[in-house]
Write a protein that holds these residues in place. Structure first.
Motif, PDB file in Angstrom:
ATOM      1  N   ASP A  81     -10.534   6.551  -1.970  1.00  0.00           N
ATOM      2  CA  ASP A  81      -9.987   6.251  -0.654  1.00  0.00           C
ATOM      3  C   ASP A  81      -8.475   6.294  -0.821  1.00  0.00           C
ATOM      4  N   ALA A  82      -7.828   7.191  -0.108  1.00  0.00           N
ATOM      5  CA  ALA A  82      -6.384   7.408  -0.230  1.00  0.00           C
ATOM      6  C   ALA A  82      -6.004   7.720  -1.683  1.00  0.00           C
ATOM      7  N   GLY A  83      -6.910   8.405  -2.394  1.00  0.00           N
ATOM      8  CA  GLY A  83      -6.659   8.798  -3.775  1.00  0.00           C
ATOM      9  C   GLY A  83      -6.857   7.694  -4.799  1.00  0.00           C
ATOM     10  N   ILE A  84      -7.355   6.524  -4.362  1.00  0.00           N
ATOM     11  CA  ILE A  84      -7.540   5.369  -5.242  1.00  0.00           C
ATOM     12  C   ILE A  84      -9.039   5.117  -5.403  1.00  0.00           C
ATOM     13  N   PHE A  94       0.800  -1.221   0.000  1.00  0.00           N
ATOM     14  CA  PHE A  94       0.000   0.000   0.000  1.00  0.00           C
ATOM     15  C   PHE A  94       0.837   1.277   0.000  1.00  0.00           C
ATOM     16  N   ILE A  95       1.846   1.369   0.851  1.00  0.00           N
ATOM     17  CA  ILE A  95       2.624   2.598   0.959  1.00  0.00           C
ATOM     18  C   ILE A  95       3.646   2.705  -0.170  1.00  0.00           C
ATOM     19  N   ASP A  96       4.473   1.677  -0.338  1.00  0.00           N
ATOM     20  CA  ASP A  96       5.531   1.742  -1.354  1.00  0.00           C
ATOM     21  C   ASP A  96       4.992   1.589  -2.776  1.00  0.00           C
ATOM     22  N   GLU A  97       4.195   0.555  -3.009  1.00  0.00           N
ATOM     23  CA  GLU A  97       3.734   0.256  -4.366  1.00  0.00           C
ATOM     24  C   GLU A  97       2.600   1.179  -4.828  1.00  0.00           C
ATOM     25  N   GLN A  98       1.607   1.416  -3.959  1.00  0.00           N
ATOM     26  CA  GLN A  98       0.424   2.172  -4.370  1.00  0.00           C
ATOM     27  C   GLN A  98       0.453   3.629  -3.915  1.00  0.00           C
ATOM     28  N   ALA A  99       1.501   4.022  -3.226  1.00  0.00           N
ATOM     29  CA  ALA A  99       1.696   5.407  -2.781  1.00  0.00           C
ATOM     30  C   ALA A  99       0.580   5.902  -1.857  1.00  0.00           C
ATOM     31  N   VAL A 100       0.032   5.014  -1.047  1.00  0.00           N
ATOM     32  CA  VAL A 100      -0.940   5.420  -0.035  1.00  0.00           C
ATOM     33  C   VAL A 100      -0.159   6.127   1.084  1.00  0.00           C
ATOM     34  N   PRO A 101      -0.600   7.308   1.487  1.00  0.00           N
ATOM     35  CA  PRO A 101       0.099   7.985   2.589  1.00  0.00           C
ATOM     36  C   PRO A 101       0.095   7.112   3.849  1.00  0.00           C
ATOM     37  N   GLU A 102       1.211   7.115   4.557  1.00  0.00           N
ATOM     38  CA  GLU A 102       1.338   6.287   5.757  1.00  0.00           C
ATOM     39  C   GLU A 102       0.241   6.592   6.777  1.00  0.00           C
ATOM     40  N   ALA A 103      -0.148   7.851   6.891  1.00  0.00           N
ATOM     41  CA  ALA A 103      -1.199   8.225   7.846  1.00  0.00           C
ATOM     42  C   ALA A 103      -2.541   7.590   7.483  1.00  0.00           C
ATOM     43  N   ASP A 104      -2.785   7.345   6.201  1.00  0.00           N
ATOM     44  CA  ASP A 104      -4.019   6.672   5.777  1.00  0.00           C
ATOM     45  C   ASP A 104      -3.914   5.165   5.992  1.00  0.00           C
ATOM     46  N   GLU A 105      -2.743   4.618   5.742  1.00  0.00           N
ATOM     47  CA  GLU A 105      -2.560   3.165   5.878  1.00  0.00           C
ATOM     48  C   GLU A 105      -2.573   2.742   7.345  1.00  0.00           C
ATOM     49  N   ILE A 106      -1.854   3.444   8.172  1.00  0.00           N
ATOM     50  CA  ILE A 106      -1.842   3.163   9.609  1.00  0.00           C
ATOM     51  C   ILE A 106      -2.900   4.075  10.219  1.00  0.00           C
ATOM     52  N   ASP A 107      -4.141   3.566  10.236  1.00  0.00           N
ATOM     53  CA  ASP A 107      -5.311   4.399  10.510  1.00  0.00           C
ATOM     54  C   ASP A 107      -5.801   4.373  11.951  1.00  0.00           C
ATOM     55  N   GLY A 108      -5.092   3.691  12.841  1.00  0.00           N
ATOM     56  CA  GLY A 108      -5.506   3.646  14.238  1.00  0.00           C
ATOM     57  C   GLY A 108      -6.558   2.598  14.548  1.00  0.00           C
ATOM     58  N   GLU A 109      -6.975   1.811  13.566  1.00  0.00           N
ATOM     59  CA  GLU A 109      -8.000   0.790  13.792  1.00  0.00           C
ATOM     60  C   GLU A 109      -7.436  -0.613  13.960  1.00  0.00           C
ATOM     61  N   ASP A 110      -6.139  -0.766  13.836  1.00  0.00           N
ATOM     62  CA  ASP A 110      -5.558  -2.107  13.883  1.00  0.00           C
ATOM     63  C   ASP A 110      -5.830  -2.840  15.187  1.00  0.00           C
TER      64      ASP A 110
END
Length: 163
Positions: A150-153, A44-60
């Protein structure tokens, strides 16, 4: 006709034997959780360029995580959580060099089987990236609602009802 059936059965068995080393489990420890985060970072972060703040969303912490390993190496992950009586599937990903081998389907089917077995929900839903719509449709999910970002995708919501 018998020979053809035997050949098909042998081919199916051979394919299943090749995949017998795939192990999918519910994450129970910090090491496996770290593997999940590492896979998500790559996809998600490296390949799809999702911002880290969106990927690590606090719901884990509120989610159940699963990890797929092949010969002991982490190759896929997903998470799911109960929301408003339905099970939400998120963060389904398979490492780039293991795609096209049905491992993503194995992850989703593991969650569906778990939900069916535990009776924790009768409806599963997810936000599918538009390029993955056909993948989820093959797994019994139906698209609903408008396209959204969602995260620009681009994504669509999808759902599946289980008995």
């Amino acid at each position: 006709m018998v020979a053809s059936t035997s050949t098909q059965a042998a081919t199916f068995s051979a394919q299943r034997c090749k995949r017998v080393t795939l192990d999918i489990k519910i994450v129970q420890d910090a090491a496996d959780m770290a593997s999940c985060f590492a896979l998500r970072r790559v996809v998600f972060i490296d390949e799809q360029a999702v911002p880290e703040a969106d990927e690590i969303d606090g719901e884990d912490d509120a989610c159940t995580h699963i990890l797929a390993t092949l010969h002991g190496d982490p190759i896929g992950t997903a998470r799911f959580q109960l929301k408003n009586g339905s099970m939400k599937i998120q963060r389904v990903c398979v490492s780039p060099n293991h795609r096209g081998k049905n491992y993503g389907a194995d992850l989703v089917n593991f969650i569906v089987d778990h939900v069916e077995h535990t009776g924790s929900a009768r409806r599963l839903y997810l936000g599918a990236q538009t390029h993955a719509l056909a993948f989820y449709k093959k797994l019994g999910f139906s698209q609903y609602g408008p396209e959204y970002l969602d995260a620009g995708i681009p994504h669509y919501d999808m759902e599946r009802h289980i008995n």
